[in-house]
Design an enzyme around this catalytic site. Structure first.
Site, PDB file in Angstrom:
ATOM      1  N   GLU A 175      13.674  -3.869  -5.990  1.00  0.00           N
ATOM      2  CA  GLU A 175      14.666  -4.972  -6.160  1.00  0.00           C
ATOM      3  C   GLU A 175      15.209  -4.664  -7.545  1.00  0.00           C
ATOM      4  OE1 GLU A 175      13.258  -8.568  -3.088  1.00  0.00           O
ATOM      5  OE2 GLU A 175      11.807  -7.951  -5.120  1.00  0.00           O
TER       6      GLU A 175
ATOM      7  N   ASN B  37       9.956 -11.510  -1.244  1.00  0.00           N
ATOM      8  CA  ASN B  37       8.893 -12.524  -1.323  1.00  0.00           C
ATOM      9  C   ASN B  37       9.437 -13.819  -1.010  1.00  0.00           C
ATOM     10  OD1 ASN B  37       6.592 -11.111  -2.043  1.00  0.00           O
ATOM     11  ND2 ASN B  37       7.150 -11.132  -4.412  1.00  0.00           N
TER      12      ASN B  37
ATOM     13  N   HIS C 207      11.710  -4.532  -9.534  1.00  0.00           N
ATOM     14  CA  HIS C 207      10.473  -4.749  -8.631  1.00  0.00           C
ATOM     15  C   HIS C 207      10.025  -3.838  -7.667  1.00  0.00           C
ATOM     16  CE1 HIS C 207       8.291  -7.695  -5.673  1.00  0.00           C
ATOM     17  NE2 HIS C 207       7.280  -7.249  -6.355  1.00  0.00           N
TER      18      HIS C 207
ATOM     19  N   SER D  72       6.655 -10.055  -9.913  1.00  0.00           N
ATOM     20  CA  SER D  72       7.090 -10.127  -8.430  1.00  0.00           C
ATOM     21  C   SER D  72       7.487 -11.686  -8.179  1.00  0.00           C
ATOM     22  CB  SER D  72       5.680  -9.851  -7.654  1.00  0.00           C
ATOM     23  OG  SER D  72       4.742 -10.870  -8.149  1.00  0.00           O
TER      24      SER D  72
END
Length: 518
Positions: A157, A195, A145, A124
């Site tokens: 992702e 993120n 991800h 991540s």
């Protein structure tokens, strides 16, 4: 680099924690052969037992037919050693977030699998390029991800390393769709898309709290009920847990070489050290009793409406909305060029604080109260008022009574550049614009990743369009002018499109494929 044809039917998963189990579940249900490996042999059996229970539960609820349930479980087997992953077309690692450990694993996998096997990391926060750098053949290393819980979070992702073969990423995009997930493509940059974009809500919410503007609960109420988000920043932090979210904040901040937009807060650092992690420990920004969030009650609205109200004409559209509410409450509107000596003074700043708004118009700050008009005031689920340090209790309470007269709850905060919703939303939009500016992902994938990965009502670019890119630009520029903090400098993507009247979701026109030739 010659692209290869990657065909994926057998998947190895290294690491059988929550993420590894979740990936195994969706892969097995998609008809893929799954081999599980963990350095703890008992964990492999436990993972398979967990999948058996999960499939049985889904079958009992009528969400999965029995034949498919049995077939999915039959697709899953355990591997006692790494060498047993030799026939896999893809190996996904879901192990500890340590670069050296991941590099060592991939080096070992290279000695086992064929040259047509894709090696994927579920990291991540770590660089895919850095993970791949330890490999003899870094071209087949890709970021993959997923989000927890994997079966419910329908986005993944796909991250291309600098030396990655695009065909490997293409294969993972196709595989994600086969497993019922929506893939988005990203360059290898800190935080990837989700993120990275998530810094807006959390870090700005923490900054608002750190300035003593409002309580955690009030900030959450404003972001939920006024701005329309499913969760406020502190509810979200409690859900993800600080032992997960705070290290990510620090990692992204340092990976961007102390970029001010991503500055972490000592609030989360201190609470992490104190073990106030969130829901899983029973206490975070809220207390949890039997898993239920304990929210402090709001005080009742004061009684006693003002005799007359003068409203700033600085923003005509906002003034019109405020005047409508005053009329509905049956309060006299002071229509003078300047406020009468006994009138409550209402200002509607965008990006400025109440103090700056009062000084700019030479108003009596003791009678000034600001109202946030970024979102519609009529039919609102919540309204936010803001006082200057000089505002009297009588003026504050009169304004509270006025704007709560129709039963809509009102939150009164201390002076803040951009209230709460304005500054958090503008930061979310601005960071989304910067992701687009840096070409980390396409505008479409940015909005798709954020809506699916973070549960926002709109992606950051679509949200900016809905509120008006010029208005978001005004908020940021005004915040920057008051605070001088580079955190609030507008992204070039936002500034240029606002000036040209273009959608924030639109790529540069020259990059849009058309059939017309010059």
């Amino acid at each position: 680099m010659n692209s290869r044809n990657f065909s994926i039917e057998t998947i190895g998963i290294v690491g059988t924690g929550a993420m590894g189990r979740g990936i195994a579940q969706i892969a097995a249900l998609a008809g893929l052969t799954v081999r599980l490996f963990d350095t703890n042999p008992a964990a492999v059996g436990a993972a398979r037992d967990y999948l058996a229970e999960t499939f049985a539960r889904l079958t009992a609820k009528g969400k999965l037919d029995e034949a498919r349930s049995l077939a999915a479980l039959a697709n899953v087997s355990g591997a006692q050693t790494i060498a047993e992953l030799t026939g896999c077309d893809l190996v996904v690692e879901a192990i500890v977030e340590k670069l050296d450990v991941k590099q060592a694993l991939f080096r070992e996998l290279e000695t086992v699998v064929s040259g047509r096997c894709v090696l994927a990391s579920n990291t991540s926060s770590l660089s895919i390029t850095a993970i791949a750098a330890g490999c003899i053949d870094p071209s087949r290393v890709v970021g993959y991800h997923f989000f927890n819980p994997v079966p419910l979070m329908k986005v993944v992702e796909v991250i291309d390393g600098l030396r990655g073969d695009p065909a490997a990423g293409d294969a993972l995009m196709d595989l994600a769709r086969r497993m019922g997930h929506t893939p988005v493509r990203a360059k290898d940059m800190p935080g990837f898309i989700v993120n990275h974009a998530g810094r807006g809500m959390n870090t700005e919410g923490l900054r608002v709290a750190g300035e003593g503007v409002a309580s955690f609960a009030d900030i959450d109420r404003i972001m939920r009920e006024q701005a329309g988000f499913r969760l406020g920043p502190f509810e979200l932090l409690d859900l993800t847990a600080l032992d997960v979210s705070h290290p990510v904040m620090e990692s992204i901040y340092h990976q961007f070489y102390e970029e001010s937009r991503f500055t972490p807060s000592p609030i989360t650092g201190t609470r992490l050290k104190g073990g106030l992690l969130g829901r899983k420990t029973g206490e975070g920004f809220y207390r949890y009793v039997d898993g239920k969030q304990q929210v402090p009650a709001e005080p009742s609205a004061p009684t006693g409406l003002p005799r007359s109200v003068w409203v700033s004409q600085r923003y005509p559209q906002a003034r019109e909305a405020v005047v409508e509410l005053i009329g509905k409450a049956g309060v006299k509107l002071d229509d003078g060029a300047a406020p009468a000596p006994d009138s409550l003074i209402v200002v509607t700043p965008f990006g400025h604080d109440a103090t700056t708004a009062a000084v700019d118009e030479a108003l009596d700050a003791s009678r000034v109260v600001a109202i946030d008009a970024l979102f519609p005031l009529t039919g609102a689920a919540r309204r936010t008022l803001m006082t200057t340090p000089a505002t009297t209790r009588a003026a504050r309470d009169a304004a509270h009574a006025l704007f709560a007269a129709d039963g809509v709850p009102v939150t009164v905060i201390r002076d803040s550049t951009g209230f709460v919703a304005q500054r958090v939303v503008a930061t979310i939009v601005n960071i989304g614009c910067d992701i687009a500016q840096k070409q980390i992902a396409t505008p479409a994938d940015i909005d798709l990743a954020v809506t699916l990965g973070l549960g926002y009502p709109r992606g950051p670019l679509a949200l900016g369009d809905a509120l008006g890119a010029p208005l978001i630009l005004t908020i940021l520029r005004n915040m920057f002018s008051v605070l001088g903090d580079p955190r609030y400098r507008p992204s070039p993507w936002l500034a240029r499109r606002a000036q040209l009247g273009l959608s924030l979701t639109q790529p540069d026109a020259a990059d849009i494929h058309t059939e017309t030739q010059p």
